[in-house]
Structure formats: structure tokens, C-alpha cells
Write a protein that holds these residues in place. Structure first.
Motif, short mmCIF file in Angstrom:
data_model
loop_
_atom_site.label_atom_id
_atom_site.label_comp_id
_atom_site.label_asym_id
_atom_site.label_seq_id
_atom_site.Cartn_x
_atom_site.Cartn_y
_atom_site.Cartn_z
N ILE A 1 0.85 -1.20 0.00
CA ILE A 1 0.00 0.00 0.00
C ILE A 1 0.89 1.24 0.00
O ILE A 1 0.68 2.19 -0.77
CB ILE A 1 -0.93 0.01 1.23
CG1 ILE A 1 -1.88 -1.19 1.18
CG2 ILE A 1 -1.72 1.30 1.30
CD1 ILE A 1 -2.64 -1.40 2.47
N ALA A 2 1.91 1.23 0.87
CA ALA A 2 2.79 2.39 0.98
C ALA A 2 3.51 2.65 -0.33
O ALA A 2 3.63 3.79 -0.78
CB ALA A 2 3.80 2.17 2.11
N GLU A 3 3.96 1.59 -0.99
CA GLU A 3 4.66 1.76 -2.27
C GLU A 3 3.73 2.38 -3.31
O GLU A 3 4.13 3.27 -4.06
CB GLU A 3 5.17 0.40 -2.78
CG GLU A 3 6.38 -0.10 -2.02
CD GLU A 3 6.84 -1.49 -2.50
OE1 GLU A 3 6.22 -2.03 -3.44
OE2 GLU A 3 7.80 -2.01 -1.92
N VAL A 4 2.48 1.90 -3.33
CA VAL A 4 1.53 2.43 -4.31
C VAL A 4 1.22 3.90 -4.03
O VAL A 4 1.18 4.73 -4.95
CB VAL A 4 0.24 1.57 -4.32
CG1 VAL A 4 -0.87 2.26 -5.09
CG2 VAL A 4 0.53 0.21 -4.92
N LEU A 5 1.03 4.26 -2.76
CA LEU A 5 0.77 5.66 -2.42
C LEU A 5 1.94 6.54 -2.86
O LEU A 5 1.74 7.64 -3.38
CB LEU A 5 0.53 5.82 -0.92
CG LEU A 5 -0.76 5.22 -0.35
CD1 LEU A 5 -0.85 5.47 1.15
CD2 LEU A 5 -1.98 5.78 -1.05
N ASP A 6 3.15 6.04 -2.66
CA ASP A 6 4.33 6.79 -3.09
C ASP A 6 4.36 6.97 -4.60
O ASP A 6 4.57 8.05 -5.12
CB ASP A 6 5.62 6.05 -2.68
CG ASP A 6 5.98 6.32 -1.24
OD1 ASP A 6 5.19 7.01 -0.57
OD2 ASP A 6 7.04 5.85 -0.79
N VAL B 1 -6.12 -11.00 -4.58
CA VAL B 1 -4.69 -11.23 -4.83
C VAL B 1 -4.11 -11.91 -3.59
O VAL B 1 -4.84 -12.21 -2.64
CB VAL B 1 -3.97 -9.89 -5.09
CG1 VAL B 1 -4.45 -9.24 -6.36
CG2 VAL B 1 -4.12 -8.95 -3.91
N THR B 2 -2.82 -12.17 -3.61
CA THR B 2 -2.20 -12.74 -2.42
C THR B 2 -0.79 -12.20 -2.25
O THR B 2 -0.14 -11.83 -3.24
CB THR B 2 -2.17 -14.28 -2.48
OG1 THR B 2 -1.68 -14.76 -1.23
CG2 THR B 2 -1.26 -14.78 -3.59
N ARG C 1 1.81 -8.74 -8.79
CA ARG C 1 0.45 -8.68 -9.29
C ARG C 1 -0.49 -8.05 -8.25
O ARG C 1 -1.40 -7.30 -8.57
CB ARG C 1 -0.06 -10.08 -9.67
CG ARG C 1 -1.02 -10.02 -10.84
CD ARG C 1 -1.85 -11.26 -10.99
NE ARG C 1 -1.11 -12.50 -11.01
CZ ARG C 1 -0.53 -13.00 -12.10
NH1 ARG C 1 -0.63 -12.37 -13.23
NH2 ARG C 1 0.11 -14.14 -12.03
N ALA C 2 -0.21 -8.38 -6.99
CA ALA C 2 -1.00 -7.79 -5.90
C ALA C 2 -0.84 -6.27 -5.91
O ALA C 2 -1.80 -5.52 -5.76
CB ALA C 2 -0.55 -8.37 -4.57
N LYS C 3 0.40 -5.84 -6.12
CA LYS C 3 0.65 -4.40 -6.14
C LYS C 3 -0.06 -3.74 -7.32
O LYS C 3 -0.58 -2.64 -7.21
CB LYS C 3 2.16 -4.18 -6.23
CG LYS C 3 2.55 -2.74 -6.07
CD LYS C 3 4.02 -2.62 -5.86
CE LYS C 3 4.53 -1.28 -6.25
NZ LYS C 3 5.98 -1.22 -6.23
N ARG D 1 -2.64 -0.73 -7.19
CA ARG D 1 -2.42 0.50 -7.96
C ARG D 1 -3.68 0.86 -8.73
O ARG D 1 -4.12 2.01 -8.74
CB ARG D 1 -1.24 0.33 -8.91
CG ARG D 1 -0.79 1.65 -9.52
CD ARG D 1 0.32 1.50 -10.52
NE ARG D 1 1.59 1.10 -9.92
CZ ARG D 1 2.20 -0.04 -10.17
NH1 ARG D 1 1.66 -0.90 -11.01
NH2 ARG D 1 3.34 -0.34 -9.61
N LYS D 2 -4.30 -0.16 -9.35
CA LYS D 2 -5.53 0.09 -10.10
C LYS D 2 -6.61 0.63 -9.18
O LYS D 2 -7.32 1.58 -9.50
CB LYS D 2 -6.03 -1.22 -10.73
CG LYS D 2 -5.44 -1.50 -12.07
CD LYS D 2 -6.21 -2.63 -12.73
CE LYS D 2 -5.40 -3.24 -13.85
NZ LYS D 2 -5.97 -4.51 -14.29
#
Ligand SMILES: Cc1ncc(C[n+]2csc(CCOP(=O)(O)OP(=O)(O)O)c2C)c(N)n1
Ligand code: SF4
Lengths: 260, 77
Positions: free
Chosen positions: A32-37, A177-178, A187-189, A193-194
Motif C-alpha cells: 500500500i505504501a509503495e503504491v501511495l508513493d 490477490v495474495t 500482481r498484488a501491487k 495501484r488500479k
């Protein structure tokens, strides 16, 4: 010169989590943190923490946070999002929180098409309270409240949240996802992101379910727990996208021409 | 050369990285860290290909990956 290609994302605070060793809650937090960044949303993000093992999530994310009563995170997120539509709002909920005590809240938030993102951590058990049976507990899986295994005669079959919510007519993004399989983590990321992208575009409600592990209450070591998630949970909880906002609406709605 | 750095005080010793590493270069320590866990450490840094699978699976973000020059990508997603 050494180029760092992987380090702690800015949206994740430099603190040690209280999660048990090997619990996939930690991986989910990081994604989650990576996607927010990556989407540059951190400065205007508000998370809603649940009751469950993730109750202290507000200590770990480097963004604003609120703490909801058990299962009521979607209600709180609805309030925040409706008052401040320009904020990015997400809830982070366990299966006991979302699929048990909070069923009404999540169902109607999805049905109203509230434009926030739900991260649903399905570890088939109540982790924080010591391993009681959850609605998502697998048949014959042992838990402290079903020491002989879940009996489907009296407890019914496990609830498949993605399948249920994807049957709602209101457009939404629903994916499972897992983080328990290393190869599936990118793939989860992608799904996360979507989900956040759809929210940023103000398009639809989004929910990403994580098939997760609870090594402590399953009584397994972390690797064994990941293998159990693959062998025993994933056949019943298949991964994939269940619904996207681009899917056509079902026939027979009698919408006025040009309406959506 | 790619290289990884395990923060030993952040590690909780879950061993997920040990099994994720396709090159099998990570091992568990024989001594405890301050938290009381055996931590992961790199046994053979020369074989690291910089794929970051260990960092990807670490629930505690205890692993940092850096590269200098060539990096081999194992999986194309
Ligand atoms: C109103 C209310 N009822 C019951 C509880 C007790 N309780 C705390 S956490 C929890 C279950 C959490 O399980 P889950 O959502 O699956 O999260 P996990 O711990 O597995 O991550 C329960 C029943 C509570 N805190 N508040
Ligand atoms: S009790 Fe289970 S879900 Fe909670 S932190 Fe520990 S392993 Fe994770």
C-alpha cells in the motif's frame, strides 16, 4: 556508485510493526505504501484502521489515519470521503472485521458506490483475539471456537466476499490477490495501484482482497502457512479480477438513453 | 554487482526470504538480535543476482537491495 533499487517506501514509517514474524500483514502494508508513493497520493491520503491485528496501522503509515469501531471502517470512510471528496480514503480490514461484524457496512458502501478503497485481509481466522472461527474459515479448519474443525452443517460454508460484492450492479473494482506467494506479489501491487487509480479518477468503489496467512493462530511456521494458503485456501478463493468499472451493466435496467 | 543489506535489528526471523531467494544465498544467524530473534544474513554475496525476491517477501522491510552495474531479472511480470 551503488544504486538502491529497493528500500522502505516513504509512506511507511521507520518503526517495527507488532505483527507476528512472517505475517503477511507486513507485506500488505508495504505494498500500500509503495503504491501511495508511486501515485504521489500520500499527502492527501486518509486511512481508516479496523479492529483486529491491524488496529495499530495508524502507527505504521506515514499519512493521516482514523480508527473505526469494529467493522465500521466503511461507514467512517464514507463520512470522510463525502465531506472531503478530494481526499484519498482507504480502509484496511480483516475478515472478522469486514465479513462478520461489518457485513452491512461493506455491502452498502459497495452498493452506494462510495469512492474509497478497501483493503481486505482474509486470513480465515480472527487473529487478534486468539484464533476464533471467522466467516471465512475453511471447512474442517480448526479454530478455538471449532476445535474439531469448521462444521459446514452448523456454520455454513466460508463467505467469498469478492464473489458476493461483484454481483452488485453498481460499478466497482473488485480483485483478489495474495502476498503469500513471492511471485504473486507484483500482481498484488498492480491490483492495489488500479484500485487507488480508480479512486483518484473518482470512478468507483474498489476492494482488493488479500489471501493472507496467520501463522500464529493456524499453528504453523510462516513458510508452512504460506503453503497452506496456496493448497487449502486458494482453490476456494481463486485469485483474479472479479469486476472492473468498464464491465457492462446487466441487461434489463431500463436506463434512459445516455444515462449510465 | 548487486548486493543486499539485511537490517539485523529489524528482522524477526520468519525465514520467508530464505525460501524466496532463487540463488539460496541467505541463511539464519546462530546468534540472536536485540529483539531475541535469529536473523537472516547473506552467506554468499557473490552469487546475488539482484532480483529482490527476498526484499519483496520481507514483511518487515528489513532488506535493502542495491545494484552497481549488471542485474539479472529473474521474472518478467
Ligand atoms: C464491537 C466489538 N466486538 C468484538 C470485538 C472483539 N474483537 C476484536 S478483534 C476481533 C476479530 C478480528 O479479526 P479479523 O478482522 O479477522 O482481523 P485479524 O486479527 O485476523 O487481522 C474481535 C471479534 C471488539 N473489539 N469490538
Ligand atoms: S495473530 Fe495472525 S494475523 Fe495477527 S499479527 Fe499474528 S500472524 Fe498476523
Amino acid at each position: 556508485m551503488i544504486e538502491t533499487i529497493f528500500s522502505r517506501p516513504e509512506s511507511l514509517r521507520e518503526v517495527s510493526t507488532h505483527y507476528c514474524p512472517g505475517c503477511t500483514h507486513g507485506i500488505t502494508h508495504r505494498l500500500i505504501a509503495e503504491v501511495l508513493d508511486e501515485l504521489g497520493l500520500r499527502e492527501r491520503t486518509v486511512g481508516v484502521a479496523p479492529v483486529g491485528c491491524a488496529v495499530l496501522a495508524y502507527n505504521y503509515f506515514n499519512c493521516d489515519f482514523a480508527e473505526a469501531a469494529h467493522g465500521r471502517a466503511p461507514a467512517m470512510a464514507t463520512g470522510i470521503k463525502r465531506c472531503r471528496p478530494n481526499l484519498i480514503v482507504f480502509t484496511y480490514q480483516g475478515d472478522g472485521d469486514l465479513a462478520s461484524i461489518g457485513t452491512a457496512e461493506i455491502f452498502h458502501a459497495a452498493n452506494r458506490g462510495e469512492k474509497f478503497t478497501v483493503i481486505f485481509v482474509n486470513n480465515a481466522i480472527y487473529g487478534m483475539t486468539g484464533g476464533q472461527m471467522a466467516p471465512t474459515t475453511m471447512p474442517n479448519q480448526k479454530a478455538t471456537t471449532c476445535p474439531f474443525g469448521r462444521d459446514v452443517e452448523t456454520a455454513g460454508y466460508p463467505v467469498r466476499v469478492c464473489e458476493v460484492l461483484s454481483k452488485i450492479t453498481t460499478p466497482s473494482y473488485i480483485a483478489r490477490v495474495t502476498a503469500a506467494v513471492p511471485k504473486e506479489i507484483p500482481r498484488a501491487k498492480d491490483a492495489l495501484r488500479k484500485a487507488f487509480q480508480y479512486q483518484a479518477e473518482n470512478r468507483c468503489f474498489s476492494l482488493v482482497e488479500f489471501v493472507s496467512t496467520c501463522p500464529t493462530n493456524w499453528g504453523m511456521n510462516p513458510l508452512k502457512a504460506c503453503e497452506w494458503a496456496v493448497s487449502d485456501m486458494m482453490p476456494y478463493y481463486p485469485l483474479g479480477e472479479f469486476k472492473t468499472p468498464d464491465d457492462p451493466l446487466p441487461a434489463g435496467l431500463n436506463l434512459i438513453e445516455g444515462d449510465e | 554487482m548487486p548486493m543486499i543489506k539485511v537490517h539485523k535489528e529489524t528482522c524477526k526471523g520468519c525465514e520467508l526470504c530464505i525460501h524466496a531467494c532463487p540463488q539460496e544465498i541467505l541463511v539464519m544467524s546462530k546468534v540472536l538480535n536485540k529483539k531475541g530473534y535469529f536473523y537472516a544474513m547473506v552467506e554468499d554475496p557473490g552469487r546475488c543476482i539482484g532480483c529482490a525476491m527476498c526484499a519483496l517477501t520481507c514483511p518487515d522491510v528489513a532488506i535493502e537491495v542495491g545494484v552497481q552495474g549488471t542485474r539479472y531479472v529473474l521474472y518478467e511480470y
